[in-house]
Enzyme design. Structure first.
Site, short mmCIF file in Angstrom:
data_model
loop_
_atom_site.label_atom_id
_atom_site.label_comp_id
_atom_site.label_asym_id
_atom_site.label_seq_id
_atom_site.Cartn_x
_atom_site.Cartn_y
_atom_site.Cartn_z
N HIS A 198 0.83 -1.21 0.00
CA HIS A 198 0.00 0.00 0.00
C HIS A 198 0.85 1.25 0.00
CE1 HIS A 198 -3.26 -2.81 0.81
NE2 HIS A 198 -3.93 -1.94 0.08
N GLU A 439 -10.58 -11.35 -4.62
CA GLU A 439 -9.14 -11.23 -4.38
C GLU A 439 -8.59 -12.42 -3.62
OE1 GLU A 439 -8.43 -7.42 -2.54
OE2 GLU A 439 -10.13 -7.58 -1.20
N ASP A 463 -4.12 -8.45 -4.37
CA ASP A 463 -4.23 -9.54 -3.40
C ASP A 463 -4.40 -10.89 -4.08
OD1 ASP A 463 -3.87 -8.53 -0.76
OD2 ASP A 463 -5.70 -7.37 -1.04
N ARG A 473 3.00 -9.25 -0.78
CA ARG A 473 3.12 -8.07 -1.63
C ARG A 473 3.95 -6.95 -1.01
NH1 ARG A 473 -3.16 -5.91 -1.60
NH2 ARG A 473 -2.32 -3.91 -2.22
N CYS A 510 -9.83 -3.71 -10.33
CA CYS A 510 -9.40 -2.47 -9.66
C CYS A 510 -8.01 -2.61 -9.04
CB CYS A 510 -10.42 -2.04 -8.61
SG CYS A 510 -10.61 -3.22 -7.27
C1 PEP Z 1 -6.33 -5.38 -4.64
O1 PEP Z 1 -6.07 -6.19 -3.76
O2 PEP Z 1 -6.03 -5.55 -5.84
C2 PEP Z 1 -7.04 -4.13 -4.32
C3 PEP Z 1 -7.49 -3.35 -5.26
O3 PEP Z 1 -7.16 -3.79 -3.03
P1 PEP Z 1 -5.94 -3.29 -2.13
O4 PEP Z 1 -4.78 -3.01 -3.05
O5 PEP Z 1 -6.39 -2.07 -1.41
O6 PEP Z 1 -5.70 -4.44 -1.23
MG MG Z 2 -6.98 -5.99 -1.84
#
Ligand code: PEP
Ligand code: MG
Length: 578
Positions: A198, A439, A463, A473, A510
Site C-alpha cells: 500500500h 481477491e 491480493d 506483496r 481495480c
Molecule cells: C487489490 O487487492 O487488488 C485491491 C485493489 O485492493 P488493495 O490493493 O487495497 O488491497
Molecule cells: Mg486488496
C-alpha cells in the site's frame, strides 16, 4: 547493488512510480518521532520492561541480519557503520538505563528510551571533537530503529518537505504516506517494500516517482545529497556529475510534454478502435483525491479505499464525519458511479488498538473479517455510506470475501444497519448496489454463488496475485516473483470475466494490473470492459484503448492464455502491444 563512481554512485531498487525527480535528500527525521508518554501501573512494570527488552532484541537481530547480508560491492564503511550501530545498541547507556527509567518514573518504554536519547544527544553536543560529535546521528538512528519496533509502523511523524526534497525512509507506513499527501516531496525512496504494497500504491497516488526496496539507501545517502530518482528504472543517482544531470533535466522536460499531450484526451470517450465503449474509473484514498480524478478524465470512482479515512489520525471517524466525506465524493462526482469499499484494515494497514499484527497479518483478521468481528465499527460505516448514497450513485464493495456464509453475514449486517437507520429516522438509500471483491483465489474459483447474490464484482489483482502465488506483496525480496502474467493468474481473471458474462453481472478490475499499460490490451482481449486505476494512469490507458482493435486483442489474448511458457507469453504480449 551499488557501486561508487568517485563521489557519484547509483543505487538500484524497485521502481514503483515512474517519472524523474531531481532534488536534495531529506532523511526521514530520526528525532522527529512523536513519542507518546503515559503512566504504567505498578503491576505492569515488569511487562513494560519486557516489552522494551524485546524491542531491543528485535533491533539487535535486524542489525545482525543486515550485517550478514552486506553485498560484496558495498562501500567498506557500510559494514563498519552497522557494527557501530550494534555497539551503540548494546551499550549499557541504551540497553540498561531506560529499564531503570521505566521502573523509577513508571513510564512507558518509548518515553524512557526517548529521555535517554535526549540525555545522550546533549552530551554529544558538548563534545569538541567533530568525529565524536557526529556520532550523535548514529545514536538517533539506533534509537529510531528501536522506537519503530516499539511503536509499530504507524507512529513515525515525518517532518515537512523543505524545498525540492526527496524523502528517504527505512520504510513508510500507509499512514505516513497519507500524511505526505499534504506535503510536497519530489520523490520517495525506501529501503524496504514490495511493488504493490500500500505504501507503493500511495506513492503512485502522490504522482511522484518512488523507488522501494533500495535496502541501504538510508545508510548510503546523506542529508542534502543531490539525487536523481528514475522511477522507471528504479535507480537513484547520488551526487550526479554535470552531464548526467543535464541529460536527466532534458528527459524530465520531455516527460512533462508527453503528459500534457495525453491530458488533451481528457474529454474524449474511451472506446476501442472498433467502437466498443470501455469504462475507465479511478481509485482514490481520500475525498481530496477527486480533483485529480476530474483532471484525469475518469468517468467514475471504481474503488474508494475508505480505510484511509481512519489512518493518520487520533480516534475513529464518527458516523457523521464519514457521512460528510462520502457525500462529498458523491456530490463532487455529479451522479457518476462511486464504489466505496468498506474498511479493509489489517495486513499492511494497521490501526493501533483495533488490528492485530499477528504472525501472518495478510492471512489474519483483515478487511471484511475484521468488520464482522467488530459489528459496531462496521455498522457505523455502513450507516454513513447508506445515508450518503442518497446524494449520488454510491455503491458498496466488500473486500476479501472468501466464503458464502461470510457474504450472507455481510448482507445481514447491511440489513441490520438499514433497520437501525429506519428506527432512528434517518433517510437512506435502500436499493444500494452491493458488490464484492474477488481477491481470494477461492472466490475466483467458485464465483457462481457470489455472482448470484451480488450486483457486481471487482477483481483485486494485488491480493489475488499475493494469495495465488503465495508472495507477500510488501516483501521486496520476493517482488521479482510477483507476476501478473503467471498463467494461473490469467486463467483466474479470464474465468471470472467469463462467469460474470454468463451471469450477466458486471466485472471490473481495480488492482494495479488495471493501470498497467502493457496489460491494457491483454485485459481487453480477455473481455474486461471496466478498469479502475490510479487517476494518473487514466490518460495513457485511454490512449491505448483508443488504439486497440478488439478482435486482434481477443485472438492474441487467447493464445497468451493457452501458453504456459513464460518466454512465449512475453513474445505474444509484445506482439499484442506492437
Ligand atoms: C487489490 O487487492 O487488488 C485491491 C485493489 O485492493 P488493495 O490493493 O487495497 O488491497
Ligand atoms: Mg486488496
Amino acid at each position: 547493488m551499488s557501486y561508487i563512481q568517485g563521489m557519484s554512485f547509483v543505487i538500484h531498487g524497485i521502481g514503483v512510480s515512474s517519472g524523474i525527480a531531481i532534488g536534495h535528500a531529506q532523511l526521514m527525521a530520526h528525532a522527529a518521532f512523536e513519542v507518546p508518554h503515559y503512566d504504567i501501573e505498578k503491576n505492569q512494570l515488569d511487562a513494560e520492561v519486557a516489552r522494551f527488552d524485546s524491542a531491543m532484541h528485535g533491533t539487535r537481530t535486524e542489525l545482525q541480519e543486515l550485517i550478514d547480508k552486506v553485498p560484496a560491492g558495498a562501500p567498506p564503511e557500510f559494514s563498519a557503520f552497522l557494527q557501530l550501530h550494534l555497539m551503540i545498541l548494546n551499550d549499557p547507556t541504551l540497553a540498561e538505563e531506560p529499564r531503570g527509567l521505566i521502573r523509577n518514573e513508571r513510564c512507558n518504554a518509548e518515553w524512557a528510551l526517548k529521555q535517554q536519547m535526549d540525555t545522550l544527544v546533549a552530551e554529544f553536543e558538548a563534545i569538541e571533537d567533530t568525529y565524536l560529535r557526529e556520532r550523535r546521528a548514529d545514536v538517533e538512528q539506533v534509537v529510531e530503529r528501536v522506537l519503530k519496533g516499539l511503536l509499530g509502523h504507524n507512529h513515525a511523524t515525518p517532518r515537512s518537505a523543505q524545498g525540492e526534497s526527496i524523502l528517504i525512509a527505512h520504510d513508510l507506513s500507509p499512514a505516513d504516506v497519507v500524511h505526505f499527501k499534504q506535503e510536497r516531496f519530489e520523490a520517495f525512496l525506501t529501503d524496504v517494500g514490495g511493488v504493490t504494497s500500500h505504501t507503493a500504491i500511495l506513492a503512485r497516488s502522490l504522482n511522484v516517482p518512488a523507488v522501494v526496496s533500495l535496502r541501504h539507501a538510508r545508510e548510503l545517502i546523506h542529508d542534502r545529497d543531490l539525487l536523481i530518482v528514475d522511477g522507471e528504472l528504479g535507480a537513484v543517482i547520488v551526487n550526479p556529475d554535470r552531464e548526467v544531470l543535464a541529460e536527466y533535466r532534458l528527459r524530465a522536460s520531455e516527460l512533462q510534454i508527453e503528459r500534457r499531450k495525453l491530458a488533451r484526451l481528457r474529454t474524449s470517450p474511451a472506446k476501442t478502435f472498433d467502437g466498443t465503449p470501455i469504462e475507465l474509473h479511478a481509485n482514490i484514498e481520500l475525498p481530496g483525491d477527486i480533483e485529480q480524478v476530474q483532471a484525469s478524465g475518469a468517468t467514475g470512482i471504481g474503488l474508494f479505499r475508505s480505510e484511509f479515512l481512519f489512518l493518520d489520525r487520533n480516534g475513529l471517524p464518527s458516523e457523521d464525519e464519514q457521512f460528510v466525506a462520502y457525500r462529498q465524493v458523491a456530490e463532487d462526482m455529479r451522479g457518476a458511479p462511486v464504489v466505496i469499499r468498506t474498511l479493509d484494515l489489517g495486513a499492511d494497514k494497521q490501526l493501533t488498538g483495533l488490528t492485530q499484527q499477528g504472525d501472518n497479518p495478510a492471512l489474519g483478521l483483515r478487511a471484511i473479517r475484521l468488520c464482522l468481528a467488530e459489528p459496531q465499527l462496521f455498522r457505523t460505516q455502513l450507516r454513513a455510506i447508506l445515508r450518503a448514497a442518497r446524494f449520488g450513485d454510491i455503491r458498496l464493495l466488500i473486500p476479501m470475501l472468501s466464503g458464502v456464509a461470510e457474504m450472507r453475514q455481510t448482507f445481514a449486517a447491511i440489513d441490520e444497519a438499514k433497520a437501525s437507520l429506519r428506527r432512528d429516522g434517518f433517510p437512506f438509500r435502500d436499493d444500494i448496489l452491493i458488490g464484492g471483491m474477488v481477491e481470494v483465489p477461492a472466490t475466483a474459483i467458485m464465483l457462481k454463488p457470489f455472482l448470484d447474490a451480488l450486483d457486481f464484482v471487482s477483481v483485486g489483482t494485488n491480493d489475488l496475485i499475493q494469495y495465488t502465488l503465495a508472495i507477500d506483496r510488501t516483501d521486496g525480496s520476493v517482488s521479482h516473483m510477483y507476476d501478473p502474467l503467471h498463467p494461473a493468474i490469467l486463467q483466474l481473471i479470464s474465468g471470472v470475466l467469463k462467469a460474470g458474462a454468463r451471469a450477466g453481472k458486471p466485472v471490473a478490475v481495480c488492482g494495479e494490473m488495471a493501470g498497467e499499460l502493457r496489460l491494457t490490451r491483454l485485459l481487453l482481449g480477455l473481455g474486461l470492459r471496466e478498469f479502475s486505476m490510479h487517476p494518473a494512469n487514466v490518460p495513457a490507458v485511454k490512449q491505448r484503448v483508443l488504439q486497440t482493435d478488439l478482435r486482434e486483442a481477443e485472438a492474441l489474448a487467447r493464445r497468451i492464455l493457452n501458453t504456459t511458457e513464460p518466454d512465449r507469453a512475453a513474445a505474444l504480449l509484445e506482439r499484442l502491444n506492437a
